[in-house]
Design a protein around this motif. Structure first.
Motif, PDB file in Angstrom:
ATOM      1  N   VAL A  22      41.829  36.506  41.091  1.00  9.49           N
ATOM      2  CA  VAL A  22      42.453  36.016  39.862  1.00  9.49           C
ATOM      3  C   VAL A  22      43.389  34.846  40.136  1.00  9.49           C
ATOM      4  CG1 VAL A  22      44.141  36.579  38.066  1.00  9.49           C
ATOM      5  CG2 VAL A  22      42.229  38.117  38.499  1.00  9.49           C
ATOM      6  N   GLN A  23      44.262  34.986  41.119  1.00 12.82           N
ATOM      7  CA  GLN A  23      45.266  33.946  41.352  1.00 12.82           C
ATOM      8  C   GLN A  23      44.631  32.579  41.625  1.00 12.82           C
ATOM      9  OE1 GLN A  23      48.298  35.023  44.160  1.00 12.82           O
ATOM     10  NE2 GLN A  23      49.422  33.128  43.903  1.00 12.82           N
ATOM     11  N   ALA A  28      43.140  27.276  39.436  1.00  8.45           N
ATOM     12  CA  ALA A  28      42.177  26.179  39.337  1.00  8.45           C
ATOM     13  C   ALA A  28      41.981  25.725  37.893  1.00  8.45           C
ATOM     14  CB  ALA A  28      40.834  26.608  39.937  1.00  8.45           C
ATOM     15  N   MET A  29      42.211  26.620  36.945  1.00 11.90           N
ATOM     16  CA  MET A  29      42.042  26.294  35.522  1.00 11.90           C
ATOM     17  C   MET A  29      43.343  25.874  34.851  1.00 11.90           C
ATOM     18  SD  MET A  29      39.350  29.249  34.259  1.00 11.90           S
ATOM     19  CE  MET A  29      39.843  30.623  35.298  1.00 11.90           C
ATOM     20  N   ASN A  36      51.625  29.740  36.332  1.00 12.68           N
ATOM     21  CA  ASN A  36      51.182  31.133  36.450  1.00 12.68           C
ATOM     22  C   ASN A  36      52.109  31.871  37.409  1.00 12.68           C
ATOM     23  OD1 ASN A  36      48.875  30.416  34.921  1.00 12.68           O
ATOM     24  ND2 ASN A  36      47.797  29.778  36.777  1.00 12.68           N
ATOM     25  N   HIS A  37      52.615  33.019  36.981  1.00 12.31           N
ATOM     26  CA  HIS A  37      53.577  33.769  37.784  1.00 12.31           C
ATOM     27  C   HIS A  37      53.026  35.174  38.013  1.00 12.31           C
ATOM     28  CE1 HIS A  37      56.186  30.375  37.197  1.00 12.31           C
ATOM     29  NE2 HIS A  37      55.784  30.394  35.933  1.00 12.31           N
ATOM     30  N   ILE A  38      52.547  35.397  39.230  1.00 14.91           N
ATOM     31  CA  ILE A  38      51.793  36.601  39.567  1.00 14.91           C
ATOM     32  C   ILE A  38      52.727  37.776  39.832  1.00 14.91           C
ATOM     33  CG2 ILE A  38      50.154  37.627  41.180  1.00 14.91           C
ATOM     34  CD1 ILE A  38      48.956  35.360  39.513  1.00 14.91           C
ATOM     35  N   SER A  39      52.400  38.907  39.224  1.00 14.07           N
ATOM     36  CA  SER A  39      53.074  40.162  39.545  1.00 14.07           C
ATOM     37  C   SER A  39      51.997  41.179  39.893  1.00 14.07           C
ATOM     38  CB  SER A  39      53.909  40.657  38.363  1.00 14.07           C
ATOM     39  OG  SER A  39      54.719  41.749  38.753  1.00 14.07           O
ATOM     40  N   ARG A  40      52.146  41.800  41.057  1.00  9.97           N
ATOM     41  CA  ARG A  40      51.086  42.669  41.572  1.00  9.97           C
ATOM     42  C   ARG A  40      51.388  44.147  41.324  1.00  9.97           C
ATOM     43  NH1 ARG A  40      47.155  40.381  44.722  1.00  9.97           N
ATOM     44  NH2 ARG A  40      47.395  38.125  44.935  1.00  9.97           N
ATOM     45  N   ILE A  41      50.401  44.822  40.759  1.00 16.41           N
ATOM     46  CA  ILE A  41      50.471  46.267  40.553  1.00 16.41           C
ATOM     47  C   ILE A  41      50.126  46.924  41.883  1.00 16.41           C
ATOM     48  CG2 ILE A  41      49.515  48.223  39.282  1.00 16.41           C
ATOM     49  CD1 ILE A  41      48.649  46.161  37.126  1.00 16.41           C
ATOM     50  N   ARG A  42      51.083  47.611  42.462  1.00 17.53           N
ATOM     51  CA  ARG A  42      50.896  48.136  43.816  1.00 17.53           C
ATOM     52  C   ARG A  42      49.989  49.364  43.805  1.00 17.53           C
ATOM     53  NH1 ARG A  42      56.256  49.141  47.134  1.00 17.53           N
ATOM     54  NH2 ARG A  42      56.590  50.562  45.373  1.00 17.53           N
ATOM     55  N   ILE A  43      48.801  49.199  44.381  1.00 16.92           N
ATOM     56  CA  ILE A  43      47.848  50.304  44.505  1.00 16.92           C
ATOM     57  C   ILE A  43      47.242  50.281  45.904  1.00 16.92           C
ATOM     58  CG2 ILE A  43      47.256  50.383  42.052  1.00 16.92           C
ATOM     59  CD1 ILE A  43      44.623  48.885  42.821  1.00 16.92           C
ATOM     60  N   ASN A 198      38.185  40.791  39.994  1.00 19.92           N
ATOM     61  CA  ASN A 198      38.173  40.450  41.420  1.00 19.92           C
ATOM     62  C   ASN A 198      36.817  39.916  41.875  1.00 19.92           C
ATOM     63  OD1 ASN A 198      39.674  40.108  43.760  1.00 19.92           O
ATOM     64  ND2 ASN A 198      39.216  42.137  44.574  1.00 19.92           N
ATOM     65  N   LEU A 199      35.844  39.865  40.972  1.00 21.64           N
ATOM     66  CA  LEU A 199      34.596  39.146  41.245  1.00 21.64           C
ATOM     67  C   LEU A 199      34.845  37.669  40.952  1.00 21.64           C
ATOM     68  CD1 LEU A 199      31.669  41.218  39.645  1.00 21.64           C
ATOM     69  CD2 LEU A 199      32.090  40.847  42.073  1.00 21.64           C
ATOM     70  N   ALA A 200      34.735  36.826  41.947  1.00 24.69           N
ATOM     71  CA  ALA A 200      34.991  35.397  41.757  1.00 24.69           C
ATOM     72  C   ALA A 200      33.718  34.724  41.245  1.00 24.69           C
ATOM     73  CB  ALA A 200      35.445  34.770  43.069  1.00 24.69           C
ATOM     74  N   MET A 201      33.667  34.483  39.919  1.00 24.90           N
ATOM     75  CA  MET A 201      32.441  33.928  39.355  1.00 24.90           C
ATOM     76  C   MET A 201      32.691  32.781  38.387  1.00 24.90           C
ATOM     77  SD  MET A 201      29.110  35.881  37.704  1.00 24.90           S
ATOM     78  CE  MET A 201      29.143  35.084  36.092  1.00 24.90           C
ATOM     79  N   ALA A 202      33.902  32.266  38.326  1.00 27.04           N
ATOM     80  CA  ALA A 202      34.217  31.239  37.333  1.00 27.04           C
ATOM     81  C   ALA A 202      33.357  29.990  37.508  1.00 27.04           C
ATOM     82  CB  ALA A 202      35.702  30.881  37.406  1.00 27.04           C
ATOM     83  N   ARG A 203      33.229  29.498  38.728  1.00 24.55           N
ATOM     84  CA  ARG A 203      32.443  28.281  38.948  1.00 24.55           C
ATOM     85  C   ARG A 203      30.942  28.560  38.886  1.00 24.55           C
ATOM     86  NH1 ARG A 203      35.450  23.939  40.191  1.00 24.55           N
ATOM     87  NH2 ARG A 203      37.568  24.298  40.945  1.00 24.55           N
ATOM     88  N   LEU A 204      30.513  29.709  39.395  1.00 25.72           N
ATOM     89  CA  LEU A 204      29.093  30.051  39.338  1.00 25.72           C
ATOM     90  C   LEU A 204      28.618  30.172  37.895  1.00 25.72           C
ATOM     91  CD1 LEU A 204      26.441  30.884  40.732  1.00 25.72           C
ATOM     92  CD2 LEU A 204      27.275  33.249  40.674  1.00 25.72           C
TER      93      LEU A 204
END
Length: 247
Positions: A22-23, A28-29, A36-43, A198-204
């Motif tokens: 995601v980050q 890139a967009m 964009n200010h990322i906050s991570r859900i700890r798992i 978490n699947l990186a598919m934006a450009r594809l």
């Protein structure tokens, strides 16, 4: 005075700690004046071998979510953006609406999230009958189908890749995704949606629209497009598919 870099919008972006796609895709967009200010859900990066494992993952995300929400609020963001998709589809349309309302009430911010963003994207692109690619196990796929059909769309086919852990979702290659897209394509659908942030598919997705000759939407693009447009930002950008380039 406004923020020197985020003078148009400051997005608080909520993602699981295991998510590495995601980050970079959101960045890139990102147009000038938006930050964009990322906050991570700890798992934990638990093994995903069954429906039970996948359901536990959703429970872990839900249990840790508010801590991440509260942590990012001190940067005074202007919008909350969920860089998570499975949770937003879970238990159908009413549960998704309730989740958005709860997050909005907690933060007093407008909220953008994958389930709603997909619906808006489908309507903009004229997609009524769809096929879906996910990284999920069957229980996740069932919840995706339930949400879309309750929202008024028809799911003709769905392919879950059954990724072995949250981190391994980001290891799926563009070649594997391209094979999955071709497998679920057909003349009986209006377009394809990929879910699982978490699947990186934006450009594809942009490339696939050329060889499938129909809309192909990556959920990260749909989420970010919705966050921008809902914030009154109309900047268009090539390279991520027709949704962000034309609408």
């Amino acid at each position: 005075m406004t923020d020197s870099l985020g003078w148009r919008q400051k997005f608080a972006v909520l993602i699981p700690s295991t998510n590495t796609s995601v980050q970079p895709e959101f960045d890139a967009m990102r147009p000038v004046g938006v930050t964009n200010h990322i906050s991570r859900i700890r798992i934990p990066n638990i093994p995903l071998q069954s429906n039970e494992d996948f359901s536990r993952l959703i429970e872990l995300i839900a249990a840790a979510q508010n801590e991440a929400v509260d942590a990012v609020m001190s940067c005074e963001p202007t919008r909350l953006v969920l860089g998570i998709s499975a949770e937003t589809f879970w238990d159908g349309l009413k549960a998704s609406v309730r989740l958005k309302a709860e997050l909005g009430a907690r933060t007093q911010l407008p909220v953008s999230m994958g389930s709603e963003a997909c619906g808006r994207a489908f309507k903009r692109l004229g997609m009524k009958t769809i096929a879906v690619v996910t990284p999920y196990h069957p229980v996740g796929d069932e919840n995706v189908v339930r949400f879309f059909e309750e929202a008024g769309f028809r799911v003709k086919r769905i392919k879950g890749l059954k990724c072995a852990s949250p981190v391994k979702i980001a290891h799926v290659s563009e070649l594997e995704l391209a094979h999955a897209l071709r497998e679920i394509d057909g003349d009986d659908i209006d377009g394809i949606i990929q879910v699982g942030t978490n699947l990186a598919m934006a450009r594809l997705a942009a490339q696939a629209e050329l060889w499938l000759d129909k809309p192909v939407v990556a959920i990260n693009t749909a989420i970010y497009w919705d966050a921008l447009r809902s914030s009154g930002i109309e900047d268009k950008m090539a390279g991520f598919g027709s949704l962000l380039e034309k609408y």
